[in-house]
Motif scaffolding. Structure first.
Motif, short mmCIF file in Angstrom:
data_model
loop_
_atom_site.label_atom_id
_atom_site.label_comp_id
_atom_site.label_asym_id
_atom_site.label_seq_id
_atom_site.Cartn_x
_atom_site.Cartn_y
_atom_site.Cartn_z
N ASP A 105 75.92 59.72 18.62
CA ASP A 105 76.93 60.69 19.05
C ASP A 105 77.36 60.37 20.47
O ASP A 105 76.53 60.27 21.37
CB ASP A 105 76.34 62.10 18.98
CG ASP A 105 77.43 63.17 19.04
OD1 ASP A 105 78.60 62.85 18.78
OD2 ASP A 105 77.09 64.34 19.34
N GLU A 160 80.71 71.77 16.96
CA GLU A 160 81.44 70.84 17.81
C GLU A 160 82.43 70.08 16.95
O GLU A 160 82.05 69.48 15.94
CB GLU A 160 80.47 69.86 18.53
CG GLU A 160 79.65 70.56 19.61
CD GLU A 160 78.85 69.61 20.49
OE1 GLU A 160 78.55 68.50 20.04
OE2 GLU A 160 78.54 70.00 21.63
N GLU A 215 84.43 67.16 15.98
CA GLU A 215 84.35 65.72 16.25
C GLU A 215 84.94 64.94 15.08
O GLU A 215 85.13 65.46 13.98
CB GLU A 215 82.88 65.28 16.44
CG GLU A 215 82.15 66.08 17.53
CD GLU A 215 80.84 65.46 17.98
OE1 GLU A 215 80.66 64.25 17.78
OE2 GLU A 215 80.02 66.21 18.54
N ASP A 227 79.27 68.76 14.57
CA ASP A 227 77.95 68.60 15.18
C ASP A 227 77.43 69.98 15.56
O ASP A 227 77.55 70.43 16.70
CB ASP A 227 78.08 67.68 16.41
CG ASP A 227 76.74 67.39 17.05
OD1 ASP A 227 75.70 67.57 16.39
OD2 ASP A 227 76.75 66.97 18.22
N LYS A 254 70.26 70.11 18.22
CA LYS A 254 71.32 69.38 17.52
C LYS A 254 70.89 68.88 16.14
O LYS A 254 71.73 68.74 15.25
CB LYS A 254 71.70 68.13 18.33
CG LYS A 254 72.28 68.41 19.69
CD LYS A 254 73.75 68.76 19.56
CE LYS A 254 74.39 68.80 20.94
NZ LYS A 254 75.82 69.12 20.82
CA CA Z 1 78.20 66.30 19.83
#
Ligand code: CA
Length: 422
Positions: A131, A204, A206, A238, A258
């Protein structure tokens, strides 16, 4: 590379206007149904082309590769055939799908599967996942909130594409529920940490790229070679537990905040379909080291949005951003990733980092949209959201559009389920 967008192509397949899955797209996925074992498919309009059936009915006989790759429950072997085969296969598909070509149309009942009848699966075996942290706006927002508003970016940020190695095992396909994780949390006012379900669950926004070609240990990829190593792109959520993250991340970076889950969209949009949407990158100042320098357009103009849907409420769009905003492009990310000789494998996934723009409505996480909860979002029923609540569904969408040509990703969605009692 062929640019199919320069000439208009009309298919005999009935494709709804504004479908993400036009004939210019032809993304790859793995599907199953009560009638089909998990296998490779290509999405067009509201249908999936069963690639195993397509080869068994001899439509691919002119192409010299092992068609059993389409019977596998991941795309890794197909990806490993390489870009020349992918391009030949794509050209053949477009030929078969073009209006006036009746040979495949006559077999449509044996080859086209309605998308609403299938279950989608993780399209690739992902051995490694990286990431990045490549949005200047996102890194600046986080730096302002957690460190120093006057010096939000850390000194390394404009010299290298910051990244970390994430967890591949917990990457799931769109539609998979996300269970609220437990973890250690400690606010600055508290002296000791507590163990409890996260109260700051976030997404998140992405985009991730799928590695299409392996490298050997010790081998570097230059920025000019990098796109040869990318098979295609997916949307990537994420999921992040901000309270767990902020207590654990010093000094080695993200861990349990995460790695409980990341979600991807089921259709991999091939780079060939995205070529017409290349655009220039932001100016990089100060200049980067020579191994990170690049020529030409390396960003991609992909419109992105995020919506939250709570039970008994309509969808609320909370973010509109664009993949083109990223400061560091994929070619630079790959050049940096391999500059020390780190090897890559087919199916590895590299995510962009949260994609935020300059405007507040373009921020790609709840953390930024609500400014760490200080400016809550209002939902259709008037309730407020600082972070995600149980049974919220987060849906991300992405598409490219130029004139009448649309190439889209569909969506990646996931619903939050309550923490499991301990
Ligand atoms: Ca991230």
């Amino acid at each position: 590379m062929h640019n199919h967008i320069l000439s208009e192509i009309i298919s005999w397949v009935d494709i709804p206007a504004h479908s993400d899955f036009s004939i210019y797209n032809l993304p790859y996925g793995i599907f199953s149904s009560p009638r089909h074992s998990a296998r490779a498919g290509i999405r067009i309009g509201d249908y999936i082309i069963d690639l195993q059936a397509l080869s068994e009915l001899n439509f691919l006989d002119s192409l010299a590769f092992d068609k059993t790759v389409f019977q596998k429950n991941t795309l890794n072997e197909f990806i490993g055939l390489g870009k020349n085969i992918h391009q030949q296969f794509r050209n053949r598909l477009i030929e078969l799908l073009t209006l006036g070509n009746g040979s495949l149309k006559n077999q449509a009942n044996n080859i086209l599967v309605p998308a609403k009848e299938v279950e989608m699966h993780l399209p690739i075996y992902i051995r490694d996942y990286t990431d990045f942290y490549s949005s200047e706006e996102h890194a600046t927002n986080v730096g302002k909130m957690f460190r120093d508003p006057a010096n939000a970016l850390l000194p390394n940020w404009k010299h290298l594409p910051v990244g970390y190695h994430g967890r591949a095992s917990s990457i799931v396909v769109s539609g998979t529920p996300i269970i609220r994780p437990w973890g250690q949390v400690k606010s600055p006012e508290q002296t000791l940490p507590q163990f409890k379900p996260t109260q700051m669950l976030d997404f998140e926004l992405e985009v991730a790229f799928v590695i299409g070609k392996s490298t050997q240990l010790g081998q570097r990829i230059s920025t000019s070679q990098a796109e040869d190593y990318i098979f295609g792109l997916v949307l990537f959520n994420d999921w992040s537990a901000r309270d767990i993250q902020s207590w654990e991340y010093v000094p080695l970076g993200p861990f349990l905040g995460k790695n409980f889950a990341s979600s991807i969209s089921p259709w991999i949009v091939p780079m060939e379909a995205l070529a017409a949407f290349k655009t220039n990158s932001p100016i990089q100042e100060p200049p980067v080291l020579s191994y990170l320098a690049f020529e030409g357009a390396k960003n991609y103009d992909i419109n992105l949005e995020v919506a939250i849907t709570a039970p008994q409420q309509g969808e609320k769009i909370i973010c509109q951003s664009n993949f083109k905003y990223l400061y560091w492009n994929m070619s630079q990310q790959l050049a940096h990733h391999t500059v020390n000789g780190c090897n890559l494998n087919i199916g590895d996934l590299c995510a962009s980092g949260t994609i935020s723009g300059k405007e507040p409505h373009s921020f790609g996480s709840m953390l930024e949209l609500t400014w760490r909860g200080s400016n809550p979002l209002s939902m259709p029923d008037g309730s407020l959201r600082k972070f995600l609540e149980d049974y919220d569904t987060v849906t991300m969408r992405g598409y490219c559009q130029k004139n009448n040509v649309r190439v889209g990703f569909g969506e990646v969605s996931g619903q939050i389920l309550p923490a499991i009692p301990c």
